[in-house]
Structures are given as C-alpha cells and as structure tokens.
Design a protein around this motif. Sequence first.
Motif, PDB file in Angstrom:
ATOM      1  N   PHE A 158      42.580  24.071  29.085  1.00  0.00           N
ATOM      2  CA  PHE A 158      42.939  25.406  28.448  1.00  0.00           C
ATOM      3  C   PHE A 158      41.840  25.894  27.441  1.00  0.00           C
ATOM      4  CE2 PHE A 158      44.718  27.480  24.743  1.00  0.00           C
ATOM      5  CZ  PHE A 158      45.558  28.394  25.451  1.00  0.00           C
ATOM      6  N   ILE A 159      41.319  24.941  26.766  1.00  0.00           N
ATOM      7  CA  ILE A 159      40.194  25.365  25.964  1.00  0.00           C
ATOM      8  C   ILE A 159      38.798  26.096  26.651  1.00  0.00           C
ATOM      9  CG2 ILE A 159      38.641  24.465  23.973  1.00  0.00           C
ATOM     10  CD1 ILE A 159      40.905  22.341  23.356  1.00  0.00           C
ATOM     11  N   GLY A 160      38.755  25.197  27.674  1.00  0.00           N
ATOM     12  CA  GLY A 160      37.458  25.580  28.433  1.00  0.00           C
ATOM     13  C   GLY A 160      37.737  27.059  29.504  1.00  0.00           C
ATOM     14  N   PHE A 161      38.902  27.517  29.720  1.00  0.00           N
ATOM     15  CA  PHE A 161      38.923  28.609  30.084  1.00  0.00           C
ATOM     16  C   PHE A 161      39.918  29.706  29.823  1.00  0.00           C
ATOM     17  CE2 PHE A 161      39.985  31.017  34.028  1.00  0.00           C
ATOM     18  CZ  PHE A 161      38.840  31.625  34.304  1.00  0.00           C
ATOM     19  N   TRP A 162      41.068  29.188  29.665  1.00  0.00           N
ATOM     20  CA  TRP A 162      42.134  29.949  29.015  1.00  0.00           C
ATOM     21  C   TRP A 162      41.986  30.714  27.778  1.00  0.00           C
ATOM     22  CZ3 TRP A 162      42.610  26.927  33.040  1.00  0.00           C
ATOM     23  CH2 TRP A 162      43.751  27.368  34.175  1.00  0.00           C
ATOM     24  N   LEU A 163      41.713  29.769  26.864  1.00  0.00           N
ATOM     25  CA  LEU A 163      41.203  30.396  25.432  1.00  0.00           C
ATOM     26  C   LEU A 163      40.179  31.361  25.352  1.00  0.00           C
ATOM     27  CD1 LEU A 163      41.042  27.956  22.368  1.00  0.00           C
ATOM     28  CD2 LEU A 163      39.030  29.807  22.733  1.00  0.00           C
ATOM     29  N   LEU A 200      39.669  27.110  39.094  1.00  0.00           N
ATOM     30  CA  LEU A 200      40.092  27.859  37.926  1.00  0.00           C
ATOM     31  C   LEU A 200      40.618  29.085  38.461  1.00  0.00           C
ATOM     32  CD1 LEU A 200      37.215  27.423  35.582  1.00  0.00           C
ATOM     33  CD2 LEU A 200      39.377  26.485  35.171  1.00  0.00           C
ATOM     34  N   PRO A 201      41.672  29.912  37.909  1.00  0.00           N
ATOM     35  CA  PRO A 201      42.360  31.048  38.407  1.00  0.00           C
ATOM     36  C   PRO A 201      41.302  32.218  38.370  1.00  0.00           C
ATOM     37  CG  PRO A 201      43.020  30.606  36.346  1.00  0.00           C
ATOM     38  CD  PRO A 201      42.491  29.338  36.778  1.00  0.00           C
ATOM     39  N   PRO A 202      41.167  33.145  39.080  1.00  0.00           N
ATOM     40  CA  PRO A 202      40.448  34.257  38.969  1.00  0.00           C
ATOM     41  C   PRO A 202      40.558  34.799  37.824  1.00  0.00           C
ATOM     42  CG  PRO A 202      41.752  34.360  40.995  1.00  0.00           C
ATOM     43  CD  PRO A 202      42.238  33.416  40.241  1.00  0.00           C
ATOM     44  N   ARG A 203      39.307  35.052  36.793  1.00  0.00           N
ATOM     45  CA  ARG A 203      39.429  35.543  35.556  1.00  0.00           C
ATOM     46  C   ARG A 203      40.235  36.877  35.278  1.00  0.00           C
ATOM     47  NH1 ARG A 203      36.051  33.900  31.149  1.00  0.00           N
ATOM     48  NH2 ARG A 203      35.949  35.818  29.685  1.00  0.00           N
ATOM     49  N   ASP A 204      39.899  37.850  36.207  1.00  0.00           N
ATOM     50  CA  ASP A 204      40.524  39.404  36.170  1.00  0.00           C
ATOM     51  C   ASP A 204      41.890  39.171  36.462  1.00  0.00           C
ATOM     52  OD1 ASP A 204      38.046  40.298  35.752  1.00  0.00           O
ATOM     53  OD2 ASP A 204      37.699  41.129  37.720  1.00  0.00           O
ATOM     54  N   LYS A 205      42.512  38.336  37.389  1.00  0.00           N
ATOM     55  CA  LYS A 205      43.761  38.094  37.465  1.00  0.00           C
ATOM     56  C   LYS A 205      44.492  37.426  36.421  1.00  0.00           C
ATOM     57  CE  LYS A 205      47.000  36.475  41.167  1.00  0.00           C
ATOM     58  NZ  LYS A 205      47.144  35.498  42.239  1.00  0.00           N
ATOM     59  N   LEU A 206      44.045  36.563  35.765  1.00  0.00           N
ATOM     60  CA  LEU A 206      44.274  35.797  34.653  1.00  0.00           C
ATOM     61  C   LEU A 206      44.722  36.606  33.376  1.00  0.00           C
ATOM     62  CD1 LEU A 206      45.592  33.109  33.293  1.00  0.00           C
ATOM     63  CD2 LEU A 206      42.970  32.725  32.707  1.00  0.00           C
ATOM     64  N   ILE A 207      43.399  37.429  33.002  1.00  0.00           N
ATOM     65  CA  ILE A 207      43.645  38.413  32.078  1.00  0.00           C
ATOM     66  C   ILE A 207      44.660  39.625  32.362  1.00  0.00           C
ATOM     67  CG2 ILE A 207      42.285  40.206  31.082  1.00  0.00           C
ATOM     68  CD1 ILE A 207      39.959  38.465  31.154  1.00  0.00           C
ATOM     69  N   GLU A 208      44.758  39.959  33.538  1.00  0.00           N
ATOM     70  CA  GLU A 208      45.962  40.992  33.783  1.00  0.00           C
ATOM     71  C   GLU A 208      47.372  40.345  33.606  1.00  0.00           C
ATOM     72  OE1 GLU A 208      47.504  43.386  37.878  1.00  0.00           O
ATOM     73  OE2 GLU A 208      45.690  42.626  37.767  1.00  0.00           O
ATOM     74  N   ALA A 209      47.317  38.992  33.948  1.00  0.00           N
ATOM     75  CA  ALA A 209      48.575  38.521  33.639  1.00  0.00           C
ATOM     76  C   ALA A 209      49.107  37.963  32.260  1.00  0.00           C
ATOM     77  CB  ALA A 209      48.760  37.003  34.792  1.00  0.00           C
ATOM     78  N   LEU A 210      47.905  37.825  31.365  1.00  0.00           N
ATOM     79  CA  LEU A 210      48.203  37.654  30.063  1.00  0.00           C
ATOM     80  C   LEU A 210      48.368  38.786  29.385  1.00  0.00           C
ATOM     81  CD1 LEU A 210      45.375  35.081  29.348  1.00  0.00           C
ATOM     82  CD2 LEU A 210      47.868  34.448  29.503  1.00  0.00           C
TER      83      LEU A 210
END
Length: 219
Positions: A158-163, A200-210
Amino acid sequence: MVEEVKLFGVWASPLSKRVEIALKMKGVKYEYIEEDLTNKSSLLLKYNPVHKKIPVLVHNGNPIAESLVIIEYIDEIWKHNPILPQHPYDRALARFWAKFIDEKCLLVLWNSFWSKGKEREVAIGEACEHLKTLENELGDKKFFGGEEIGLVDVVANFIGFWLVASQELSGLELLTEEKFPKLSKWIREYVNHTAIKENLPPRDKLIEALSARFGTASK
C-alpha cells in the motif's frame, strides 16, 4: 496430483495484491476470481463465512482467509524462494513489522486522505510518525527483507503504490523525498521489482477508482 489454487480478490485491493505478489514470487499458477463487494458471491460467503471479505485463497478445496495468514501458508506450502526469513528471530521480527503496518499504519494512512476535520489532522500526525518509524527500520537496506523482497515488503505494498497514487490525486504529500529519503528510494526499487510491477493495478485505472472517494474528502 494437479494442484488447484484459486484466489478470490478485488483488483484495486492492496490486500488481494499482496497474495498475488506472494504467488508470483513462488511461481504458483492460480485462477483469479474477481469479487464484487457490493454483491458478494455465494462462494466467497461459503469460503469466508466469518469475515465475508477478500482475499481468500482456496488450495485443493481448502479455504484460507486473511492476507497475512495466506502469505505464511503460501510460504510453508511452496518452500522455494522463501518470503519469510529462515532464522526464527528474523521471522519474528518480520511478523512484528508486518503487524505494525497492518494495525498501526494502514488505517491512519487511509484517514489522512479520506477523513475530515480534526480526525484528519490527527491521522496525518500519526501517519507521519509511523512513516518515520518505518524509515528508521529500513535504514540502509535495499528492501525491508534485505537484498531481496520479503514479508514486510509484500505487506507494505500500500505504501509502495497506493499511497503514492493517493497523494497524486489528493494533493496531500505525506511521503516525500525530502522528509523520507530512504522510503522514497525503497519505493523506486520496489515498483520496478519484477514480482511487484507485474502485480500492481494499472495506475490510471486505480486513480479513476479512487477519485470518487477523494471527491468527498476535505483537502
């Protein structure tokens, strides 16, 4: 005997991804089943009737729940490429820091971005203290596990990517190169490690979801 390995998870969940990373490190083939947490499947409820949450690993029909428990199970079943250290004391330390991340860090990091008012102020203060503790523990090591990815690194995904994605979206900079140079270096090494970057999830898709969640968060 052909082993049957299934993983029930959610693509954007760091807890699901921990298990996928562990399976990847071991080279274990598995079937992934995406869950809709607003409409949980009957199989998920059957396999995890206590918590009714993801992730759940099903190995030859036997379900195992809770990401830390699953990772240790994976490490014990498939002995090659160990995730936990071999020495009992080092294993105990790895478990301690994994528990520290789960019990102390994750909630305050979430609340730093998504809570409001006084609760958010308190969460930001606690999050910075916990990140400082992890910075000190990392020291001059490449990874928390030393030269190779270990249990604490997997748990710290989580710290390495989601944060980092959350910071980009919210504008709140908790973890910066200036404040946490060792953790920042660890993140760069971490996201470029083969076992990590492929899970890791696709960055753009994760940001859209968040983004929907951040839309209601105070800034």
